[in-house]
Design a protein around this motif. Structure first.
Motif, PDB file in Angstrom:
ATOM      1  N   MET A   1      -4.872  13.571   0.583  1.00  0.00           N
ATOM      2  CA  MET A   1      -4.399  12.452   1.398  1.00  0.00           C
ATOM      3  C   MET A   1      -4.944  11.131   0.871  1.00  0.00           C
ATOM      4  N   LYS A   2      -6.242  11.112   0.648  1.00  0.00           N
ATOM      5  CA  LYS A   2      -6.903   9.883   0.201  1.00  0.00           C
ATOM      6  C   LYS A   2      -6.359   9.449  -1.154  1.00  0.00           C
ATOM      7  N   ARG A   3      -6.186  10.410  -2.034  1.00  0.00           N
ATOM      8  CA  ARG A   3      -5.659  10.105  -3.370  1.00  0.00           C
ATOM      9  C   ARG A   3      -4.261   9.514  -3.267  1.00  0.00           C
ATOM     10  N   ALA A   4      -3.412  10.115  -2.436  1.00  0.00           N
ATOM     11  CA  ALA A   4      -2.046   9.628  -2.281  1.00  0.00           C
ATOM     12  C   ALA A   4      -2.023   8.226  -1.689  1.00  0.00           C
ATOM     13  N   MET A   5      -2.794   8.000  -0.631  1.00  0.00           N
ATOM     14  CA  MET A   5      -2.808   6.691   0.023  1.00  0.00           C
ATOM     15  C   MET A   5      -3.289   5.593  -0.917  1.00  0.00           C
ATOM     16  N   HIS A   6      -4.374   5.867  -1.633  1.00  0.00           N
ATOM     17  CA  HIS A   6      -4.936   4.843  -2.508  1.00  0.00           C
ATOM     18  C   HIS A   6      -4.046   4.575  -3.719  1.00  0.00           C
ATOM     19  N   GLU A   7      -3.538   5.627  -4.332  1.00  0.00           N
ATOM     20  CA  GLU A   7      -2.733   5.420  -5.528  1.00  0.00           C
ATOM     21  C   GLU A   7      -1.345   4.874  -5.199  1.00  0.00           C
TER      22      GLU A   7
ATOM     23  N   TYR B   1       5.394  10.619  -5.545  1.00  0.00           N
ATOM     24  CA  TYR B   1       4.006  11.022  -5.749  1.00  0.00           C
ATOM     25  C   TYR B   1       3.482  11.775  -4.523  1.00  0.00           C
ATOM     26  N   GLU B   2       3.845  11.297  -3.337  1.00  0.00           N
ATOM     27  CA  GLU B   2       3.466  11.982  -2.103  1.00  0.00           C
ATOM     28  C   GLU B   2       3.977  13.416  -2.107  1.00  0.00           C
ATOM     29  N   ASN B   3       5.221  13.597  -2.536  1.00  0.00           N
ATOM     30  CA  ASN B   3       5.812  14.942  -2.569  1.00  0.00           C
ATOM     31  C   ASN B   3       5.080  15.853  -3.551  1.00  0.00           C
ATOM     32  N   LEU B   4       4.688  15.302  -4.697  1.00  0.00           N
ATOM     33  CA  LEU B   4       3.959  16.095  -5.692  1.00  0.00           C
ATOM     34  C   LEU B   4       2.620  16.579  -5.133  1.00  0.00           C
ATOM     35  N   LEU B   5       1.920  15.691  -4.435  1.00  0.00           N
ATOM     36  CA  LEU B   5       0.632  16.088  -3.862  1.00  0.00           C
ATOM     37  C   LEU B   5       0.816  17.054  -2.691  1.00  0.00           C
ATOM     38  N   GLN B   6       1.911  16.896  -1.950  1.00  0.00           N
ATOM     39  CA  GLN B   6       2.160  17.821  -0.850  1.00  0.00           C
ATOM     40  C   GLN B   6       2.380  19.237  -1.373  1.00  0.00           C
ATOM     41  N   VAL B   7       2.995  19.361  -2.548  1.00  0.00           N
ATOM     42  CA  VAL B   7       3.163  20.677  -3.172  1.00  0.00           C
ATOM     43  C   VAL B   7       1.802  21.322  -3.417  1.00  0.00           C
ATOM     44  N   GLN B   8       0.840  20.501  -3.886  1.00  0.00           N
ATOM     45  CA  GLN B   8      -0.515  21.022  -4.087  1.00  0.00           C
ATOM     46  C   GLN B   8      -1.116  21.483  -2.766  1.00  0.00           C
TER      47      GLN B   8
END
Length: 254
Positions: free
Chosen positions: A206-212, A224-231
């Motif tokens: 979450m933090k990575r997505a919000m900051h980046e 990018y949010e979708n890519l991290l949600q897959v993780q």
């Protein structure tokens, strides 16, 4: 600076009370290194506070007066000290909590702004005081402060260097809450305990997505949010969270 690794939580205390915990270059390097050592496998939070009556008075004015350096030397120093603090705090994979026990001025205010959570005693005073010594806000102040408090208010704080209290800081969203001095410890620990019951690896995503995503166009940010949600979907934390919900129990994210 005191750095105490208590197991689940890293507690960092700015420890120069004779100068209101002003930051030297050495202090900034130590802070950056301490945060860089934090691991989501071992920790679920970082707590930052000050020794004595102040959180931090910002940059060491006496050191500024004695400094003799050219433009390139100054650029390198800032990049390797306060610049690195910004990078480490924004990229820290666990939540950072500012326990503001007193005044937060200049870079001290910027550290509060960089923290994921911030609670301050009611009698704390804040100031984006860089202009008072002929400097622009650093330690991320020029890009993070407008995002927290809004561009117009950020200009007012930066251009005037005005002092304001913790209640106003809370109204501006610079901090989460202004609390009675006797309640600060309890309020911070409540947050730290709550974070300890949440999946640290998910919070890191979450933090990575919000900051980046702060500077991205919404289309790029969504991708990018979708890519991290897959993780997140493929993590053990997600599996445990779903199982706990279906079984009617509290999840165990350890």
């Amino acid at each position: 600076m005191q750095v105490d690794d208590t197991g689940d939580v890293v507690r960092i205390t700015f420890d120069r009370p004779d100068v209101l915990n002003a930051f030297s270059t050495e202090t900034a390097v130590t802070l950056a290194e301490a945060i860089a050592d934090v691991s989501p496998a071992d920790h679920h939070a970082v707590v930052l506070t000050g020794e004595g009556t102040a959180f931090s008075a910002g940059g060491d004015i006496q050191a500024m007066a004695e400094r003799r350096e050219g433009p390139q030397e100054a650029f390198n120093r800032i990049t390797e000290t306060f610049g690195r603090v910004v990078e480490e705090m924004l990229e820290c994979p666990v939540p950072t909590v500012a326990k503001v026990n007193g005044d937060a001025v200049g870079a001290g205010l910027a550290i509060v702004a960089l923290s994921d959570f911030a609670y301050a005693v009611e009698d704390a005073t804040f100031s984006c005081a860089f202009v008072r010594v002929g400097l622009i806000p650093d330690t991320g102040g020029t890009f993070l402060l407008p995002k927290l408090v809004g561009l117009r208010t950020a200009k007012e704080l930066a251009f005037t260097g005005k002092f304001f209290d913790a209640d106003e800081a809370a109204d501006l969203d610079l901090i989460n809450e202004s609390v009675d001095p006797d309640d600060l410890e309890e309020r911070v620990e409540e947050t730290v305990d709550r974070l300890g019951r949440r999946p640290t690896e998910t919070i890191a995503l979450m933090k990575r997505a919000m900051h980046e995503n702060l500077g991205r166009h919404w289309g790029e940010a969504l991708e990018y949010e979708n890519l991290l949600q897959v993780q997140a979907y493929t993590s053990d934390s997600h599996e445990e969270g779903v199982s706990a919900f279906l079984e009617g129990r509290e999840p165990d994210f350890d």
